[in-house]
Scaffold this active site. Structure first.
Site: not given
Length: 419
Positions: A49-51, A107, A118, A190-191
């Site tokens: 994911t992004c993070n 998160s 996700q 989704e984001t």
């Protein structure tokens, strides 16, 4: 079964490193195939994911370094660069980590619900690529049920806090009112959909959605009354945007310094807020050096979301307790599996001995033998047959001077209960 979780996330690695080890859609199938067909891995799931980028797998003994080496080689990132930011969890720690991730406890925004979706998507993609084995199947199904329990029994997801929400909060801080603002959303995943939902509540003047796939953008635009453009039309519309929020899966930046510079000139240098929540980044970092352009990355959002975390910290204590309990229970179940084969073999051996002696006794009975004598003989022979191996084990442990082993055998046979 030996569970392993390795990865990097927003707490351990910079955006630059996370970009390097992100598994884009075009790489994921190949990566899952390589991982699951490795001689060191029985099954695995890749979460990117992004993070965070994380690998969860069921490995053969002493294989964790092989998985780390594979990650390094796949992305052509040296071990020297990767290892300082890498975390490695094994067995119960790996179980607990996945459960914490699925519950939103690890998160950027504590308790955010999007991560569960996700994780489910990562699991589904691993299944589609035949990378999941029974151990990882059980692990992820358990993680999903624990996340559901946490949502049911706590209020950790009670308020709308997420990276998307943080992006909108930032926009509200900079523009006192969004009623006069035009927002350009780049991407339609989704984001961005979450961003659009939050923005819709603030009644911004105009919303424009730019996306590679027009069909997906139209679906999103219809929900929120937005206009739709293609990615290559962004230069023509950028000057109209007061706020740009971008989140795509593009491997290269979509918005460059020159493009923004031209837009600012056309705007007569009215301020423009750009929020890049993509990894790899959608907006060139050099844009942040331009006057009147205010660029924020995923990492910059940390300071904004801190103020939204406090209300969830109390609920997180209860959630952590649930995760600790559930991870311990799952670990106990895993350990119990190690005895399954032994128990089955032991029962088979005892039943075979019983059947052999019983058949002989029935034959003797049919031949006219004395039933009472045959019954006594059967019980004696069965007793001797069943205690022979444990008796030898007790004798061997005593002869070899192994009191600890002797004590374990006594306990296993229930002899300590006789004293």
């Amino acid at each position: 079964m030996s569970l392993l979780a390795i990865g990097i996330n927003h707490n351990t690695a910079s955006v630059e490193l996370r970009e390097k080890v992100a598994f884009g859609p075009e790489k994921l199938s190949l990566a899952l195939n390589q991982l699951s067909t490795s001689s060191h891995v029985k099954g695995g799931v890749i979460l990117s994911t992004c993070n965070r980028t994380e690998i969860y797998c069921d490995v053969r003994s002493a294989s964790k370094n092989k998985v780390i080496e594979w990650l390094s080689q796949f992305h052509q990132v040296s071990l020297d660069e990767l290892k300082p930011s890498l975390y490695v969890h094994e067995e119960q720690a790996a179980i607990r980590h996945l459960m914490r991730v699925a519950c939103g406890l690890d998160s950027l925004v504590l308790g955010e619900p999007q991560i569960l979706g996700q994780v489910k998507q990562a699991y589904a993609e691993a299944r589609e690529n035949h990378a999941v084995n029974p151990a990882t199947e059980k692990l992820f199904q358990k993680a999903f049920s624990v996340a559901k329990r946490v949502r049911t029994e706590t209020e950790i997801g009670g308020s709308a806090v997420s990276v998307a929400y943080a992006a909108c909060t930032l926009a509200k801080h900079i523009f006192e009112s969004l009623a006069d603002a035009t927002v350009l959303l780049v991407g339609a995943g989704e984001t961005i959909e979450l961003v659009a939902k939050h923005l819709a509540g603030h009644h911004c003047k105009r919303m424009i959605v730019a996306n590679r796939t027009r069909e997906r953008a139209l679906s999103l635009a219809q929900q929120f009354g937005a206009d739709v453009i293609a990615l290559n039309e962004i230069p023509d519309y950028l000057a109209q945007a007061d706020i740009v929020i971008s989140s795509t899966a593009s491997p290269l930046p979509i918005i460059g310094k020159g493009m923004v510079e031209s837009a600012l000139k056309a705007r007569r240098h009215q301020p423009m807020l750009l929020v890049d929540i993509a990894v790899p980044r959608d907006i060139e970092p050099q844009v942040g050096k331009l006057n009147d352009a205010y660029l924020y990355s995923v990492d910059d959002l940390q300071s904004i979301v801190d103020s939204n975390i406090e209300q969830r910290k109390v609920e997180a204590i209860q959630a952590e307790a649930i995760v600790s309990e559930e991870s311990a229970t799952f670990m106990s179940w895993m350990r119990s599996l190690q005895a399954v084969d032994s128990i089955r073999d032991y029962r088979k051996q005892a039943n075979e001995a019983r059947e052999e002696l019983l058949n002989k006794s029935l034959q003797a009975l049919a031949a006219g033998g004395d039933p009472e004598k045959l019954l006594i003989e059967l019980s004696n022979k069965l007793t001797n047959k069943l205690i022979h191996t444990p008796t030898r084990a007790l004798q061997t442990a005593a002869e070899q001077g192994e009191p600890a082993k002797l004590a374990v055998i006594r306990q296993s046979l229930g002899l300590d209960d006789l004293n």
